[in-house]
Scaffold this active site. Structure first.
Site, PDB file in Angstrom:
ATOM      1  N   SER A 108       0.839  -1.196   0.000  1.00 33.72           N
ATOM      2  CA  SER A 108       0.000   0.000   0.000  1.00 33.72           C
ATOM      3  C   SER A 108       0.883   1.259   0.000  1.00 33.72           C
ATOM      4  CB  SER A 108      -0.929  -0.053   1.218  1.00 33.72           C
ATOM      5  OG  SER A 108      -1.981   0.828   1.078  1.00 33.72           O
ATOM      6  N   HIS A 143      -7.716  -5.577   0.013  1.00 32.88           N
ATOM      7  CA  HIS A 143      -6.460  -4.822   0.081  1.00 32.88           C
ATOM      8  C   HIS A 143      -5.562  -5.254   1.249  1.00 32.88           C
ATOM      9  CE1 HIS A 143      -3.744  -1.484  -0.302  1.00 32.88           C
ATOM     10  NE2 HIS A 143      -4.045  -1.046   0.904  1.00 32.88           N
ATOM     11  N   ASP A 144      -6.147  -5.454   2.422  1.00 31.97           N
ATOM     12  CA  ASP A 144      -5.337  -5.792   3.609  1.00 31.97           C
ATOM     13  C   ASP A 144      -4.686  -7.177   3.521  1.00 31.97           C
ATOM     14  OD1 ASP A 144      -5.152  -3.550   5.140  1.00 31.97           O
ATOM     15  OD2 ASP A 144      -6.766  -4.056   6.539  1.00 31.97           O
ATOM     16  N   ARG A 176     -12.070   6.093   9.813  1.00 34.12           N
ATOM     17  CA  ARG A 176     -11.526   4.735   9.811  1.00 34.12           C
ATOM     18  C   ARG A 176     -12.569   3.715   9.352  1.00 34.12           C
ATOM     19  NH1 ARG A 176      -6.750   2.254   9.035  1.00 34.12           N
ATOM     20  NH2 ARG A 176      -6.564   0.334  10.223  1.00 34.12           N
ATOM     21  N   ASP A 184      -8.406  -7.015  -4.370  1.00 34.68           N
ATOM     22  CA  ASP A 184      -8.155  -5.641  -3.903  1.00 34.68           C
ATOM     23  C   ASP A 184      -8.834  -4.669  -4.865  1.00 34.68           C
ATOM     24  OD1 ASP A 184      -7.137  -3.207  -3.076  1.00 34.68           O
ATOM     25  OD2 ASP A 184      -5.024  -3.828  -3.120  1.00 34.68           O
TER      26      ASP A 184
HETATM   27  C1  LIG Z   1      -0.006  -1.849   7.313  1.00 29.15           C
HETATM   28  C2  LIG Z   1       0.694  -1.224   8.248  1.00 29.15           C
HETATM   29  O1  LIG Z   1       1.700  -0.777   7.880  1.00 29.15           O
HETATM   30  S1  LIG Z   1       0.252  -1.166   9.796  1.00 29.15           S
HETATM   31  C3  LIG Z   1      -1.432  -0.949   9.936  1.00 29.15           C
HETATM   32  C4  LIG Z   1      -2.119  -2.212   9.832  1.00 29.15           C
HETATM   33  N1  LIG Z   1      -2.931  -2.447  10.926  1.00 29.15           N
HETATM   34  C5  LIG Z   1      -4.209  -2.203  10.815  1.00 29.15           C
HETATM   35  O2  LIG Z   1      -4.689  -1.781   9.812  1.00 29.15           O
HETATM   36  C6  LIG Z   1      -4.958  -2.528  12.082  1.00 29.15           C
HETATM   37  C7  LIG Z   1      -6.437  -2.605  11.837  1.00 29.15           C
HETATM   38  N2  LIG Z   1      -6.684  -3.504  10.808  1.00 29.15           N
HETATM   39  C8  LIG Z   1      -7.057  -4.773  11.030  1.00 29.15           C
HETATM   40  O3  LIG Z   1      -7.298  -5.228  12.125  1.00 29.15           O
HETATM   41  C9  LIG Z   1      -7.097  -5.546   9.793  1.00 29.15           C
HETATM   42  O4  LIG Z   1      -8.343  -6.049   9.603  1.00 29.15           O
HETATM   43  C10 LIG Z   1      -6.067  -6.603   9.752  1.00 29.15           C
HETATM   44  C11 LIG Z   1      -5.933  -6.934   8.329  1.00 29.15           C
HETATM   45  C12 LIG Z   1      -4.706  -6.095  10.169  1.00 29.15           C
HETATM   46  C13 LIG Z   1      -6.385  -7.800  10.666  1.00 29.15           C
HETATM   47  O5  LIG Z   1      -7.305  -8.642  10.062  1.00 29.15           O
HETATM   48  P1  LIG Z   1      -7.954  -9.906  10.795  1.00 29.15           P
HETATM   49  O6  LIG Z   1      -6.924 -10.665  11.557  1.00 29.15           O
HETATM   50  O7  LIG Z   1      -8.716 -10.599   9.741  1.00 29.15           O
HETATM   51  O8  LIG Z   1      -8.838  -9.250  11.887  1.00 29.15           O
HETATM   52  P2  LIG Z   1     -10.339  -8.710  11.722  1.00 29.15           P
HETATM   53  O9  LIG Z   1     -10.445  -7.772  10.591  1.00 29.15           O
HETATM   54  O10 LIG Z   1     -11.250  -9.877  11.708  1.00 29.15           O
HETATM   55  O11 LIG Z   1     -10.547  -7.913  13.059  1.00 29.15           O
HETATM   56  C14 LIG Z   1     -10.454  -8.531  14.303  1.00 29.15           C
HETATM   57  C15 LIG Z   1     -11.015  -7.615  15.357  1.00 29.15           C
HETATM   58  O12 LIG Z   1     -12.400  -7.351  15.072  1.00 29.15           O
HETATM   59  C16 LIG Z   1     -13.166  -7.703  16.221  1.00 29.15           C
HETATM   60  N3  LIG Z   1     -14.466  -8.181  15.778  1.00 29.15           N
HETATM   61  C17 LIG Z   1     -14.715  -9.248  14.980  1.00 29.15           C
HETATM   62  N4  LIG Z   1     -16.053  -9.369  14.821  1.00 29.15           N
HETATM   63  C18 LIG Z   1     -16.638  -8.378  15.510  1.00 29.15           C
HETATM   64  C19 LIG Z   1     -17.994  -7.989  15.740  1.00 29.15           C
HETATM   65  N5  LIG Z   1     -19.001  -8.640  15.217  1.00 29.15           N
HETATM   66  N6  LIG Z   1     -18.222  -6.917  16.533  1.00 29.15           N
HETATM   67  C20 LIG Z   1     -17.189  -6.232  17.077  1.00 29.15           C
HETATM   68  N7  LIG Z   1     -15.903  -6.554  16.907  1.00 29.15           N
HETATM   69  C21 LIG Z   1     -15.635  -7.624  16.123  1.00 29.15           C
HETATM   70  C22 LIG Z   1     -12.368  -8.795  16.887  1.00 29.15           C
HETATM   71  O13 LIG Z   1     -12.749  -8.929  18.246  1.00 29.15           O
HETATM   72  C23 LIG Z   1     -10.967  -8.257  16.718  1.00 29.15           C
HETATM   73  O14 LIG Z   1     -10.771  -7.256  17.666  1.00 29.15           O
HETATM   74  P3  LIG Z   1      -9.307  -6.858  18.185  1.00 29.15           P
HETATM   75  O15 LIG Z   1      -8.497  -6.578  16.947  1.00 29.15           O
HETATM   76  O16 LIG Z   1      -9.519  -5.650  19.032  1.00 29.15           O
HETATM   77  O17 LIG Z   1      -8.812  -8.046  18.935  1.00 29.15           O
HETATM   78  N1  LIG Z   2      -4.972  -1.275   6.934  1.00 32.09           N
HETATM   79  C1  LIG Z   2      -3.739  -0.706   6.545  1.00 32.09           C
HETATM   80  C2  LIG Z   2      -3.634  -0.520   5.078  1.00 32.09           C
HETATM   81  C3  LIG Z   2      -4.157   0.744   4.517  1.00 32.09           C
HETATM   82  O1  LIG Z   2      -3.663   0.871   3.218  1.00 32.09           O
HETATM   83  C4  LIG Z   2      -3.448   0.541   7.321  1.00 32.09           C
HETATM   84  O2  LIG Z   2      -4.301   0.970   8.067  1.00 32.09           O
HETATM   85  O3  LIG Z   2      -2.361   1.073   7.222  1.00 32.09           O
END
Ligand SMILES: CC(=O)SCCNC(=O)CCNC(=O)[C@H](O)C(C)(C)COP(=O)(O)OP(=O)(O)OC[C@H]1O[C@@H](n2cnc3c(N)ncnc32)[C@H](O)[C@@H]1OP(=O)(O)O
Ligand SMILES: N[C@@H](CCO)C(=O)O
Length: 489
Positions: A151, A347-348, A220, A314
């Site tokens: 990204s 995308h993620d 967000r 994506d």
């Molecule tokens: C890229 C960089 O350089 S760094 C930045 C990257 N990091 C991020 O973007 C962080 C936020 N993004 C995410 O969490 C992204 O979805 C990912 C891709 C990193 C993780 O994906 P996944 O492992 O598939 O996690 P998912 O999208 O299912 O989210 C899980 C969270 O949703 C919560 N959740 C799942 N279902 C529900 C629901 N029905 N209601 C409320 N919360 C829920 C889980 O409890 C979990 O919470 P937690 O993260 O606080 O423990």
């Molecule tokens: N989910 C990632 C990817 C965005 O491009 C982030 O928050 O940085």
């Protein structure tokens, strides 16, 4: 067995010298938060910079003391993983404009002692990379073995190859683009509007303990929808209801997907600064590597080899944008590999598809060319020099091999420290009597494995690297090969 880099901590480097930005504005001082994993080798040739996306930080791998969640790219950074910390020195830094330790809008403006807020200058991807270049130099590294990211991280990797062609050997650009499209700018603008129309934003001058959380949460939620695919949402949530048996005919949270987005929005407000969100999304909008609307022209000076990876599902940075990058690089005769990974994540996926990413990245990094490991600037000697001159140059430069050049500059022989010893023992008087005229050489574009095989077969510990005119452009030694290819652990 792939493992973890263990407990890590973020470090900080502050550069007092002003950084002139693309806008013409000047930023000083500049602090950069960074983490490193693995060890820098003696030649400083095994450093890889990984660049984070929009809301990432310097914590790419391992665990901070007392935390149970690893860094954001822990799946691919660590011992035995694609960015193998037994072999590479991996660096990750927080971008300027960010809010995770590097100078950004929440930092104190030295002129006022108060947070910059909107007096912070607008920054671009090129500015982020310029700041990273300072960090890399500060770490004593002239040339990176690779720059990688997904990204916005991929944009930085591409920008590195364009801005500093001599300072990067390989680029890995995942789920990214070389120029932001109208749709990408549109989503960024909706996110920014969510923040700036929140009354708590206060023109950017909100108190640190009272930021515009509603606006940031909404930004967000919108953004997060674009990071997932339709299929991923269907698979995760379908039309499932959250903690209820039937719909309520009202506007409370009823569907799981609503609850999930609220959770993602809420979590985000605890880790990100709203003004940083404005600045970084603006940097994304401005990103355009094309010159006169031509991406091929934009990439005309690059020297690195490229791995470009897109994600089938994506829709934010669709595969066609990766193909544009590949075509523009190919038009310049650049060595480029392309792969579209099959994933339903959207995308993620660049944060989640560790199996496919580990496979693709390691294969790409393992494919080393002689130019990747050769030592440039190694001393040479001219044909008419004396044996004493040769001995002196070898001692001064601590080398055992001296390519011998004709007046025209082309390679005519090689003299080794063993030849010098022979000359002393047997009383030879001229370089001509001791040098080998049939020199085994390497080409910069052949694989290191090939060159290493030739060295082993002929029991030679270093080969001059020559271009098509037999001009010496470097030296490849068995030491350098074993440092880079062999495991240090
Ligand atoms: C890229 C960089 O350089 S760094 C930045 C990257 N990091 C991020 O973007 C962080 C936020 N993004 C995410 O969490 C992204 O979805 C990912 C891709 C990193 C993780 O994906 P996944 O492992 O598939 O996690 P998912 O999208 O299912 O989210 C899980 C969270 O949703 C919560 N959740 C799942 N279902 C529900 C629901 N029905 N209601 C409320 N919360 C829920 C889980 O409890 C979990 O919470 P937690 O993260 O606080 O423990
Ligand atoms: N989910 C990632 C990817 C965005 O491009 C982030 O928050 O940085």
């Amino acid at each position: 067995m792939p493992g973890s880099v263990g407990t890590v901590r973020t470090e900080y480097a502050t550069f007092p010298a002003p950084l002139t930005l693309e806008s013409g504005a000047v930023l000083a001082p500049v602090t950069i938060a960074y983490e490193t994993y693995g060890r820098l080798n003696r030649e400083k040739s095994n450093a890889i910079l990984v660049c984070h996306a929009l809301t990432g930080d310097a914590h790419a791998a391992g665990f901070h003391e007392g935390e149970t969640r690893p860094g954001w790219w822990d799946g691919v950074v660590g011992p035995g993983k694609a960015f193998d910390t037994d072999r590479y020195y991996v660096i990750c830094s927080n971008v300027i404009g960010g809010c995770k330790g590097s100078t950004g809008p929440a930092s104190a403006n030295p002129a006022t002692g108060r947070p910059y807020a909107l007096t912070f200058p607008v920054i671009t991807i090129r500015d982020m990379v310029r700041a990273q270049k300072r960090l890399i130099e500060h770490l004593g590294i002239n040339c990176l073995a690779a720059v990688a990211g997904g990204s916005m991280g991929g944009m930085q990797a591409l920008q590195w190859a364009v801005a500093y062609p001599e300072a990067v050997r390989k680029v890995i650009a995942i789920a990214t683009t070389a120029r932001s499209t109208a749709q990408q700018i549109a989503f960024n603008e909706v996110g920014r509007q969510a923040i700036t129309t929140d009354p708590a934003w206060a023109g950017g001058d909100y108190p640190a303990d009272s930021p515009p959380v509603q606006g940031l949460r909404l930004a967000r939620m919108i953004g997060h929808i674009t990071y997932l695919s339709d299929g991923a949402m269907r698979e995760k949530f379908g039309r499932n209801l959250q903690d209820r048996e039937s719909v309520g005919y009202g506007f409370a949270t009823e569907f799981q997907v609503e609850s999930y987005l609220h959770h993602q929005g809420d979590t985000f407000t605890r880790r990100f600064d709203p003004n940083s969100y404005l600045y970084i999304t603006r940097a994304l909008d401005y990103f355009d590597l094309a010159v006169d609307d031509s991406l091929a022209a934009g990439f005309s000076g690059v020297k690195a080899s490229f791995l470009v990876v897109s994600v089938s599902s994506d829709w934010l940075y669709p595969p066609y944008q990766s193909e544009e990058i590949v075509n523009a690089l190919a038009a310049n005769g650049v060595d480029v590999q392309y792969c579209e990974i099959r994933s339903n994540y959207g995308h993620d996926a660049f944060l989640l598809e560790n199996g496919q990413l580990n496979y693709l990245i390691s294969a790409f990094l393992d494919h080393l060319l002689v130019r990747d490991v050769m030592e440039t600037g190694a001393p040479t000697i001219v044909e008419r020099a004396s044996i004493n001159d040769a001995a002196r140059i070898m001692i001064e430069n601590a080398v055992n091999h001296l390519p011998v050049l004709a007046e025209r500059g082309d390679l005519v022989g090689i003299v080794t420290s063993w030849d010098i010893a022979k000359a002393v023992a047997c009383g030879y008087g001229s370089l001509d009597e001791i040098m080998s005229r049939s020199v085994v050489t390497a080409s910069p574009d052949e694989s290191v494995t090939e060159a290493a095989r030739r060295m082993e077969e002929r029991s030679i510990s270093a080969l001059p690297v020559v271009d098509a005119d037999r001009r010496v452009i470097g030296l490849i030694s068995s030491d350098a090969i074993s440092t880079l290819i062999g495991r240090c652990a």
